[in-house]
Design a protein around this motif. Structure first.
Motif, short mmCIF file in Angstrom:
data_model
loop_
_atom_site.label_atom_id
_atom_site.label_comp_id
_atom_site.label_asym_id
_atom_site.label_seq_id
_atom_site.Cartn_x
_atom_site.Cartn_y
_atom_site.Cartn_z
N LEU A 91 -20.80 -5.87 -48.92
CA LEU A 91 -19.33 -5.80 -48.87
C LEU A 91 -18.73 -7.18 -49.12
N SER A 92 -19.38 -8.17 -48.52
CA SER A 92 -18.88 -9.54 -48.67
C SER A 92 -18.89 -9.95 -50.15
N ALA A 93 -19.95 -9.53 -50.88
CA ALA A 93 -20.03 -9.85 -52.32
C ALA A 93 -18.88 -9.19 -53.09
N ARG A 94 -18.29 -8.14 -52.51
CA ARG A 94 -17.17 -7.48 -53.18
C ARG A 94 -15.84 -7.87 -52.54
N GLY A 95 -15.89 -8.98 -51.82
CA GLY A 95 -14.65 -9.56 -51.30
C GLY A 95 -14.18 -8.97 -49.98
N ILE A 96 -15.05 -8.22 -49.28
CA ILE A 96 -14.63 -7.63 -48.00
C ILE A 96 -15.45 -8.26 -46.89
N ASP A 97 -14.79 -9.06 -46.07
CA ASP A 97 -15.50 -9.73 -44.97
C ASP A 97 -15.25 -8.94 -43.69
N VAL A 98 -16.33 -8.39 -43.11
CA VAL A 98 -16.15 -7.52 -41.94
C VAL A 98 -16.47 -8.23 -40.62
N SER A 99 -16.94 -9.49 -40.71
CA SER A 99 -17.50 -10.11 -39.51
C SER A 99 -16.50 -10.19 -38.36
N ASP A 100 -15.21 -10.34 -38.66
CA ASP A 100 -14.26 -10.46 -37.56
C ASP A 100 -13.74 -9.12 -37.08
N ARG A 101 -14.15 -8.02 -37.72
CA ARG A 101 -13.65 -6.73 -37.24
C ARG A 101 -14.76 -5.73 -36.94
N LEU A 102 -16.00 -6.20 -36.87
CA LEU A 102 -17.12 -5.33 -36.52
C LEU A 102 -17.67 -5.73 -35.15
N ARG A 103 -17.91 -4.74 -34.30
CA ARG A 103 -18.49 -4.99 -32.98
C ARG A 103 -19.70 -4.07 -32.79
N ILE A 104 -20.79 -4.66 -32.27
CA ILE A 104 -22.05 -3.92 -32.11
C ILE A 104 -22.41 -3.90 -30.63
N SER A 105 -22.75 -2.72 -30.12
CA SER A 105 -23.07 -2.63 -28.69
C SER A 105 -24.34 -3.39 -28.35
N ASP A 106 -24.27 -4.13 -27.24
CA ASP A 106 -25.48 -4.82 -26.78
C ASP A 106 -26.48 -3.82 -26.19
N ARG A 107 -26.04 -2.56 -26.04
CA ARG A 107 -26.96 -1.52 -25.54
C ARG A 107 -27.65 -0.76 -26.69
N ALA A 108 -27.22 -0.99 -27.92
CA ALA A 108 -27.80 -0.25 -29.05
C ALA A 108 -29.26 -0.66 -29.27
N HIS A 109 -30.07 0.30 -29.65
CA HIS A 109 -31.50 0.03 -29.86
C HIS A 109 -31.77 -0.50 -31.26
N LEU A 110 -32.82 -1.32 -31.35
CA LEU A 110 -33.19 -1.92 -32.63
C LEU A 110 -34.21 -1.05 -33.35
N VAL A 111 -33.94 -0.77 -34.61
CA VAL A 111 -34.95 -0.15 -35.47
C VAL A 111 -35.74 -1.29 -36.11
#
Ligand code: IMP
Length: 447
Positions: A91-111
């Protein structure tokens, strides 16, 4: 905006996934402050078309395309951090920066890579009739680890556990021994490479990882509105779907409590998405499947190839038996019926209204997949239409036979069809009066 209009909403699939949920979420986003994923992982594939641009998302909520919206990956999602970074970078390569509007749960499991390897090896080892036809994204093995509890790793571990790297190395060594014993697998997953990737993920994702449960509750207290985005589809639900040919999570609104940490009772608008016909990827029973020229025509006209795996999708007539079942389980309040344009050109259109199993007619799907495999569809025929629907912008302009088809689906499912898709673009969406308030559209049915 009036809080009633912005009631918390869930968009989810009534079928086997690929219903076009991404488009509906994208359409509804402007009416919401947060978009939340609560189940599944990178097995999901959401295609969103904006003008000439097409975005294929897997882990990221479809809401990330909207600058104003906070996108949340909840505790119930299983996250492959490398895949997540890939999507963020694309997305960033297409001009969309999501880092300031994305939140990830600290409880989510890692694949982790060994989950994906196990997914592939166990599918290869399964006999022809036992293959699930998974997306090979490590979903089942990761959820299995989560339920086993002793071997799983979460974002809070990645961020804060001093023993994290040791735990990863221990797991990799143990899995390699297990895969050798179970599958005769000789290759190795490089622990050093996995650790290096995880270190990179840690430093880049750290600013986005937080307690999303608290974030959502504070948002609710402040009167902000939330849109929950179910991944996959309810016929793939681990409890209610065509088990064992299912995914490992709860894709319907009942998954919100577990997967987002929000009481499901506060989510009052439940938008179930399905297509005007049925599709399925992967193995498993599909009673209304058309393994013939009509199925080929639907696949061609509907461009039915998987977003995640590129596999051709199996196609069939609309299955009102399984959709009524998921409509009831979910308590759907509005149906979004997608791809109606794909059915243009047929003299007659079939609707599967019951199953015939061993000379018995049944109106609900049985639990046993073996019985479902033997089921014959009871088909009701409705007259088709020839008109191209893709240029229509008003529900009222649909040909009479198309409207009669929708009326019949409403009566079979017991819920109103509020949105109709007539093409891939945002503008090719017909919205009925009862739903216009949510889009804040008062004068026109065009979006
Ligand atoms: P898994 O979720 O990768 O374990 O795959 C289990 C089954 O669910 C397979 O038949 C997949 O093809 C199917 N599946 C999982 N997610 C989706 C989706 O988003 N769309 C369509 N099928 C899916």
């Amino acid at each position: 905006m009036d809080q009633d209009i912005r009631q918390h909403t869930c968009v989810f699939g009534l079928s086997w996934g690929d219903e076009g949920k991404g488009k509906i979420v994208d359409l509804l986003c402007p009416a919401f402050d947060l978009v939340v994923r609560f189940n599944g992982g990178a097995n999901a594939g959401h295609t969103v078309c904006v003008g000439d641009d097409t975005f294929a998302l897997h882990l990221l909520p479809s809401g990330v395309l909207h600058q104003r919206i906070t996108s949340v990956i909840g505790p119930g999602v299983v996250v492959d951090p490398t895949q997540l970074l890939l999507e963020i970078d694309n997305l960033s390569a297409r001009g969309i920066d999501v880092s300031d509007r994305l939140r990830i749960s600290d409880r989510a499991h890692l694949v982790l890579p060994y989950h994906k390897l196990e997914d592939q090896l166990s599918e290869q080892a399964a006999g022809k009739n036992n293959k699930i036809g998974t997306t090979a994204r490590g979903i089942g093995p990761c959820y299995a680890d989560k339920m086993k509890r002793k071997t799983a790793l979460r974002f809070c571990d990645l961020m804060g556990d001093e023993q994290f790297e040791t735990r990863v190395r221990t797991q990799i060594a143990a899995r390699m021994r297990l895969f050798q014993a179970l599958f005769d697998h000789e290759g190795d997953v490089s622990a050093d490479e996995v650790i290096a990737d995880l270190q990179a993920a840690r430093s880049r994702l750290a600013p986005m990882v937080c307690d999303t449960t608290d974030l959502l509750h504070r948002a609710m207290d402040e009167g902000r509105s939330m849109l929950f985005e179910g991944a996959n589809g309810m016929l793939l639900d681990v409890d209610h779907g065509t088990y064992p040919f299912v995914t490992s999570s709860s894709p319907g609104p009942h998954g919100i409590g577990a997967g987002a940490g929000v009481p499901p009772s506060c989510v009052t608008r439940l938008v179930g998405v399905t297509k005007a016909y049925a599709t399925r990827v992967g193995s498993g029973p599909f009673v209304s499947e058309l393994d013939n020229k009509i199925g080929d025509q639907i696949r061609r006209q509907g461009k039915e190839f998987g977003t995640t795996t590129g596999r051709p999708r199996r196609c069939g007539w609309f299955d009102a038996v399984s959709c009524r079942y998921t409509a009831r389980i979910s308590g759907v309040t509005d149906i979004a019926l997608m791809h109606l344009d794909t059915l243009s050109g047929f003299d007659e259109i079939g609707l599967c209204t019951a199953y015939c199993i061993d000379q018995q007619t049944v109106a609900t799907p049985p639990a046993d997949a073996r019985l479902l495999e033997r089921a014959q569809p009871v088909i009701e025929w409705l007259p088709g239409w020839r008109e191209d629907l893709r240029t229509l912008r008003h529900y009222e302009d649909l040909p009479g036979n198309a409207r009669r088809y929708l009326d019949r689906i409403e009566s079979l499912l017991g819920a109103p069809v509020s949105i109709v898709g007539v093409g891939p673009e945002r503008s090719q969406t017909l919205v009925r009066d009862r739903f216009r308030d949510i889009l804040n559209i008062h004068q026109s049915t065009t979006v």
